[in-house]
Design a protein around this motif. Structure first.
Motif, PDB file in Angstrom:
ATOM      1  N   ASP A  85       0.820  -1.223   0.000  1.00 19.54           N
ATOM      2  CA  ASP A  85       0.000   0.000   0.000  1.00 19.54           C
ATOM      3  C   ASP A  85       0.846   1.263   0.000  1.00 19.54           C
ATOM      4  OD1 ASP A  85       0.985  -0.112   2.553  1.00 19.54           O
ATOM      5  OD2 ASP A  85      -0.973  -0.212   3.549  1.00 19.54           O
ATOM      6  N   LYS A  86       1.989   1.209  -0.636  1.00 17.05           N
ATOM      7  CA  LYS A  86       2.875   2.364  -0.819  1.00 17.05           C
ATOM      8  C   LYS A  86       3.437   2.320  -2.236  1.00 17.05           C
ATOM      9  CE  LYS A  86       2.941   3.731   3.578  1.00 17.05           C
ATOM     10  NZ  LYS A  86       1.939   2.756   4.065  1.00 17.05           N
ATOM     11  N   THR A  87       3.982   3.429  -2.670  1.00 14.79           N
ATOM     12  CA  THR A  87       4.790   3.408  -3.883  1.00 14.79           C
ATOM     13  C   THR A  87       6.057   2.596  -3.596  1.00 14.79           C
ATOM     14  OG1 THR A  87       5.325   5.641  -3.124  1.00 14.79           O
ATOM     15  CG2 THR A  87       4.010   5.454  -5.119  1.00 14.79           C
ATOM     16  N   PRO A  88       6.694   2.002  -4.608  1.00 16.78           N
ATOM     17  CA  PRO A  88       7.644   0.916  -4.345  1.00 16.78           C
ATOM     18  C   PRO A  88       9.129   1.265  -4.329  1.00 16.78           C
ATOM     19  CG  PRO A  88       7.041   0.881  -6.636  1.00 16.78           C
ATOM     20  CD  PRO A  88       6.318   2.060  -6.028  1.00 16.78           C
ATOM     21  N   ALA A  89       9.513   2.543  -4.301  1.00 15.26           N
ATOM     22  CA  ALA A  89      10.933   2.868  -4.470  1.00 15.26           C
ATOM     23  C   ALA A  89      11.818   2.165  -3.448  1.00 15.26           C
ATOM     24  CB  ALA A  89      11.137   4.381  -4.392  1.00 15.26           C
ATOM     25  N   ALA A  90      11.399   2.132  -2.182  1.00 13.24           N
ATOM     26  CA  ALA A  90      12.215   1.472  -1.165  1.00 13.24           C
ATOM     27  C   ALA A  90      12.364  -0.014  -1.466  1.00 13.24           C
ATOM     28  CB  ALA A  90      11.607   1.683   0.222  1.00 13.24           C
ATOM     29  N   LEU A  91      11.314  -0.620  -2.007  1.00 14.58           N
ATOM     30  CA  LEU A  91      11.370  -2.042  -2.349  1.00 14.58           C
ATOM     31  C   LEU A  91      12.334  -2.308  -3.495  1.00 14.58           C
ATOM     32  CD1 LEU A  91       7.568  -2.899  -2.156  1.00 14.58           C
ATOM     33  CD2 LEU A  91       9.327  -3.471  -0.484  1.00 14.58           C
ATOM     34  N   TRP A  92      12.528  -1.327  -4.365  1.00 13.09           N
ATOM     35  CA  TRP A  92      13.465  -1.537  -5.462  1.00 13.09           C
ATOM     36  C   TRP A  92      14.867  -1.829  -4.936  1.00 13.09           C
ATOM     37  CZ3 TRP A  92      11.499   3.352  -8.536  1.00 13.09           C
ATOM     38  CH2 TRP A  92      10.253   3.058  -9.084  1.00 13.09           C
ATOM     39  N   PHE A  93      15.289  -1.103  -3.910  1.00 12.43           N
ATOM     40  CA  PHE A  93      16.628  -1.334  -3.352  1.00 12.43           C
ATOM     41  C   PHE A  93      16.698  -2.674  -2.635  1.00 12.43           C
ATOM     42  CE2 PHE A  93      16.301   3.213  -3.912  1.00 12.43           C
ATOM     43  CZ  PHE A  93      17.553   3.562  -4.418  1.00 12.43           C
TER      44      PHE A  93
END
Length: 616
Positions: A85-93
């Motif tokens: 339920d968030k945009t994924p930029a942190a998950l990219w790393f």
């Protein structure tokens, strides 16, 4: 050194006439590396003890390591049923780290620790530019030793990336102000825009401070300043909006459902559940729902007491003194910096104090860089005017307030240590009137002893679950919850435990989940339930209803079709949400499974085989 446009009329902005910048003392560079090294040690030490930390994001990182589509969209499983339920930029790393180093606790948590070290280094650089190396070191140390910063830079929530990018934006804004540089201001816009991709609208709370800092202190014409700000705004929109545009343009059937929304729309998620709903409390699908949905009383006192006090309030009173007194003492670039850091602090603190929607103590990590910046700049400005009794009084008062606040926060943990810090604070405060240079080290130790001890205790404590809290074990907050076996029923009012913590599947259940070839090895209500089974087995597990089990993903009809097509092997019992706003599809699915299939118990978990046909 600031370069002033000699052609610009003096009335266009307050004059910036900095003192000639002296060459950095010989101790400055070694001290900086000591700061970074100590920060890295604190953030990396025994990092793996927290295991999956927030399993919700760890499962998404696992999915991203297996599927590039899941990586791009931020899906919770590699088969792409629903996103976080968030945009994924942190998950990219995290996803890239897991691809390179394998899916394990260390690979998921290390990116955040490195972001923390980077944040401390950038804050030091920004404050050093306007106030000197000593001020930069103080600011960096304050950030490094803020308990909630230690917590979040050792955890895998998106806040670590948010903080890094906002500090980068502040650094670029300060550089832009020095030379009225549209390029540096555009870079600040890019940093804030990318921060939006980490934690959505929260990133924009710094915009008033950044904009006013440039508007008031950049030495160029008003027209150019407005054009530069417009350009930075455009850069921000591009940096943060491209992903939103892609998601909105991809047909809904060709991508995962947008978790946290009720209409499968990232725009709804941005403006609703993760946007204005956080201010009003009207968050459809949240665990509370409705204005004032159980998130505590509002007001400035919220930041100083309860759970938030131990996270962030250690130096808040001293910071406010240094902001006001520092503005009086500062000149030129230092004043511009105080607008940036002080504006960031006041706007964000006001929003956190009065928002009616979902709020947790760890959100306050967004205040930590601003506190460090104000303390570093304000203390340095007052120190330069230490011959003035007013400046000494302000420094003394700030140290005394830091000691008093530390005593109040430490008393319930260690009364003896609390008294020692209080006495040391009073000694350091009084010493400014006798021999300022001699008592500066005592004052710094007094100010940082409380949060420093709390930070070390935070780093020594494993933190798991959806709502982590800084501090020693046993002082409150949600630290445990990594275990459990799930519920015996396929849904229903299972309580918050199964929604905020992930179950740990037993060996028999793991073997069962690994035994099929379906698209999803299993489905379970709620993202944390699904995450525990997915991380334990390494197989995709569908999170029915998303994080809270209240998203319409999938609907009952869609789930029945997936079962008919043989794409889901098992349904696993666990906690569901009842009495909340949002969709009831997850509960309807659980009830349908219970009516239609014969359940068995494996390692304490109710398991329904969806491939053998309806049994009853």
């Amino acid at each position: 050194m600031t370069v002033v446009d000699s052609q610009a009329p003096a009335s266009l902005a307050p004059p910036i006439t900095p003192d000639p910048a002296p060459r950095s003392p010989r101790w400055a560079r070694p001290a900086f590396f000591v700061l970074l090294g100590a920060t890295a040690l604190l953030y990396l030490w025994q990092l793996g003890d927290s295991e999956w930390a927030n399993a919700y994001y760890s499962a998404a990182a696992q999915a991203g390591s297996q599927s590039w589509e899941a990586w791009f969209f931020g899906s919770t499983d590699a088969a792409n049923s629903i996103t976080v339920d968030k945009t994924p930029a942190a998950l990219w790393f995290m996803g890239l780290s897991a691809r390179v180093f394998g899916v394990n606790a260390w690979s998921v948590l290390v990116p955040q620790a490195l972001m923390g070290v980077g944040s401390v280094g950038l804050l030091h650089a920004a404050v050093k530019r306007t106030s000197g190396p000593a001020a930069g070191l103080i600011a960096g140390a304050v950030l490094a030793l803020t308990p909630v910063a230690v917590l979040m830079f050792r955890f895998n929530n998106p806040d670590a990336l948010l903080v890094l990018l906002l500090v980068a934006g502040a650094y670029c804004t300060i550089r832009a102000t020095e030379r009225a540089s549209w390029r540096w201001l555009a870079l600040a816009g890019v940093a804030v825009g990318f921060a939006f991709l980490a934690k959505m609208l929260q990133a924009f709370l710094v915009l008033p401070a950044f904009g006013l800092g440039y508007l008031f202190f950049a030495r160029t014409t008003v027209t150019r300043k407005l054009l530069h700000l417009a350009g930075a705004l455009g850069a921000m929109v591009v940096a943060g909006g491209w992903w939103v545009a892609v998601v909105e343009l991809v047909p809904a059937g060709s991508r995962p459902f947008i978790g946290g929304s009720q209409t499968n729309s990232v725009l709804e998620l941005t403006l609703g559940y993760n946007g204005f709903g956080r201010l009003t409390g009207d968050e459809v699908g949240s665990v509370g729902g409705g204005a004032g949905g159980g998130w505590g009383s509002t007001g400035w006192a919220r930041l100083f007491g309860g759970e938030m006090g131990g996270q962030i309030a250690w130096l808040l009173p001293a910071t406010l003194v240094l902001l006001v007194a520092g503005w009086w003492a500062a000149r030129g670039p230092a004043r511009a910096a105080l607008v940036v850091w002080g504006g960031w602090l006041l706007v964000t603190a006001a929003v956190f104090s009065y928002m009616n929607g979902i709020i947790h103590g760890y959100y306050t990590v967004a205040l930590a860089p601003a506190i460090g910046g104000v303390i570093g700049v304000g203390a340095a400005a007052l120190w330069r005017r230490r011959q003035d009794p007013m400046a000494l009084a302000a420094l003394s008062g700030a140290v005394a307030l830091a000691g008093i606040q530390a005593y109040l926060l430490l008393a319930s943990w260690s009364s003896a240590f609390a008294i020692a810090v209080l006495v040391l604070g009073f000694v350091g405060a009084a010493g400014f009137f006798f021999s300022p240079k001699v008592f500066v080290p005592i004052a710094l130790v007094a100010a940082l002893a409380g949060p420093g001890a709390y930070s070390v205790a935070t780093a020594s404590t494993a933190h798991t679950g959806a709502i982590p809290s800084a501090g020693p074990a046993g002082t409150g907050g949600f630290r445990g919850g990594g275990g459990g076996t799930g519920g015996a029923m396929p849904g229903g009012g299972g309580g918050m435990g199964g929604l905020l913590s992930a179950p740990t599947p037993g060996a028999n259940l793991v073997s069962l989940l690994r035994g099929g070839s379906q698209t999803w090895a299993a489905a379970a209500v709620g993202s944390n339930n699904a995450a525990g089974y997915q991380l334990g087995s390494g197989m995709p597990v569908m999170a029915v209803g998303g994080f809270n089990g209240t998203d319409p993903a999938p609907t009952l009809a869609e789930f029945q079709q997936l079962v008919a097509d043989g794409r889901i092997h098992y349904f696993l019992g666990g906690a569901g949400m009842s009495g909340s706003t949002g969709s009831d599809d997850a509960q309807e699915i659980a009830a349908w499974v219970a009516r239609s299939f014969q359940g068995t118990t494996v390692d304490g978990v109710a398991v329904y085989d969806l491939t053998v046909g309806a049994q009853r």
